[in-house]
Design an enzyme around this catalytic site. Structure first.
Site, PDB file in Angstrom:
ATOM      1  N   SER A   1      56.821  10.932  10.931  1.00 45.79           N
ATOM      2  CA  SER A   1      56.105  10.716  12.189  1.00 45.79           C
ATOM      3  C   SER A   1      57.077  10.624  13.364  1.00 45.79           C
ATOM      4  O   SER A   1      56.799  11.126  14.459  1.00 45.79           O
ATOM      5  CB  SER A   1      55.241   9.457  12.102  1.00 45.79           C
ATOM      6  OG  SER A   1      56.021   8.312  11.797  1.00 45.79           O
ATOM      7  N   TYR A   2      58.220   9.994  13.134  1.00 44.54           N
ATOM      8  CA  TYR A   2      59.259   9.891  14.164  1.00 44.54           C
ATOM      9  C   TYR A   2      59.762  11.275  14.545  1.00 44.54           C
ATOM     10  O   TYR A   2      59.868  11.618  15.735  1.00 44.54           O
ATOM     11  CB  TYR A   2      60.397   9.025  13.616  1.00 44.54           C
ATOM     12  CG  TYR A   2      61.553   8.791  14.549  1.00 44.54           C
ATOM     13  CD1 TYR A   2      61.411   7.992  15.673  1.00 44.54           C
ATOM     14  CD2 TYR A   2      62.810   9.326  14.280  1.00 44.54           C
ATOM     15  CE1 TYR A   2      62.482   7.745  16.518  1.00 44.54           C
ATOM     16  CE2 TYR A   2      63.887   9.085  15.120  1.00 44.54           C
ATOM     17  CZ  TYR A   2      63.722   8.301  16.235  1.00 44.54           C
ATOM     18  OH  TYR A   2      64.781   8.065  17.063  1.00 44.54           O
TER      19      TYR A   2
END
Length: 253
Positions: A155-156
């Protein structure tokens, strides 16, 4: 005369870590600062240190970058205090680092996208009318997690690669207005990393072995100084670029 005397710079996440290191680098060059973050005490401490040491004006504004109205308030406070904006540095980001892709929840994914990609979008959009007037600059932060596919960073990495794509489009759209937009991908020593080093010394040493420079970057002297360059007139013809400050790790063409 200092390099950035009289300039006004917004730094998200400026109360600690990389953001504070960047703030020190800009304060040393005479820039006045607006520091944002979610913890008021950290921002107030940063304000005191910077104003006492470097005699610049620092305005702390508590804000969650994923909150559109909070970002608008930061811009309003900046104009109220200084009358202009010269540079916006989108550094802040929250994510569930270490959680593998298959274990991510929608809430985990939303956390990274809202605090990173949306926050950067909100700050850029709201600041743009003011950056047009000063022919200012935007410095967005991405990561080697996206460039090199780091495990446990899905997600980062998605947020950071979205920021890189948006930055390139902004560079193309805003170049005619004299506004340049660039991206920095840092690998810096922070308080969190220092704790990780103490808790996992063997893993730290293994990680260092993959960095040709043999160390993590210093937030002020290695990251902040490059940001000062990107915000200066010396970098006005540079836009749409990604600068990897990774000590040579993940070398790429």
């Amino acid at each position: 005369m200092k390099r950035l005397d009289g300039k006004v710079v917004i730094i998200t996440g400026g109360g600690q870590g990389i953001g504070f290191g960047i703030a020190v680098a800009f304060a040393k060059e005479g820039a006045n600062l607006v520091l944002t973050g979610r913890t008021e005490s950290k921002l107030i401490n940063a304000k005191k240190k910077l104003e006492d040491e470097y005699k610049v004006k620092v305005v702390p504004v508590v804000a969650d970058g994923g909150d559109e109205n909070a970002v608008k308030n930061v811009i309003d406070k900046t104009i109220e205090n200084f009358g202009k904006i010269d540079t916006v540095i989108n550094n802040a980001q929250v994510s569930k680092s270490g959680v593998m892709l298959a274990d991510h929840s929608k809430e985990d994914f939303d956390l990274a996208i809202m605090s990173g990609l949306y926050a950067t979008f909100f700050y850029m959009r709201e600041a743009f009318p003011h950056l047009q007037k000063t022919k200012g600059s935007v410095i967005n932060f991405a990561s080697g997690a996206g460039l090199f596919g780091k495990l446990g960073q899905s997600s980062y990495a998605a947020a950071k690669e979205g920021i890189r794509g948006m930055s390139r489009v902004a560079a193309a759209e805003w170049g005619p207005y004299g506004v340049n937009v660039n991206v920095v991908c840092p690998l810096a020593m922070t308080e969190g990393l220092k704790a990780w080093k103490e808790n996992y010394p063997d893993l730290y040493e293994k990680t260092i072995q993959g960095i040709p420079m043999g160390r993590f970057a210093d937030p002020e002297t290695d990251i902040g100084r490059v940001c000062v360059f990107l915000a200066s007139d010396d970098a006005k013809y540079m836009t749409g670029e990604t600068i990897t400050l990774q000590g040579g790790s993940g070398l790429r063409p």
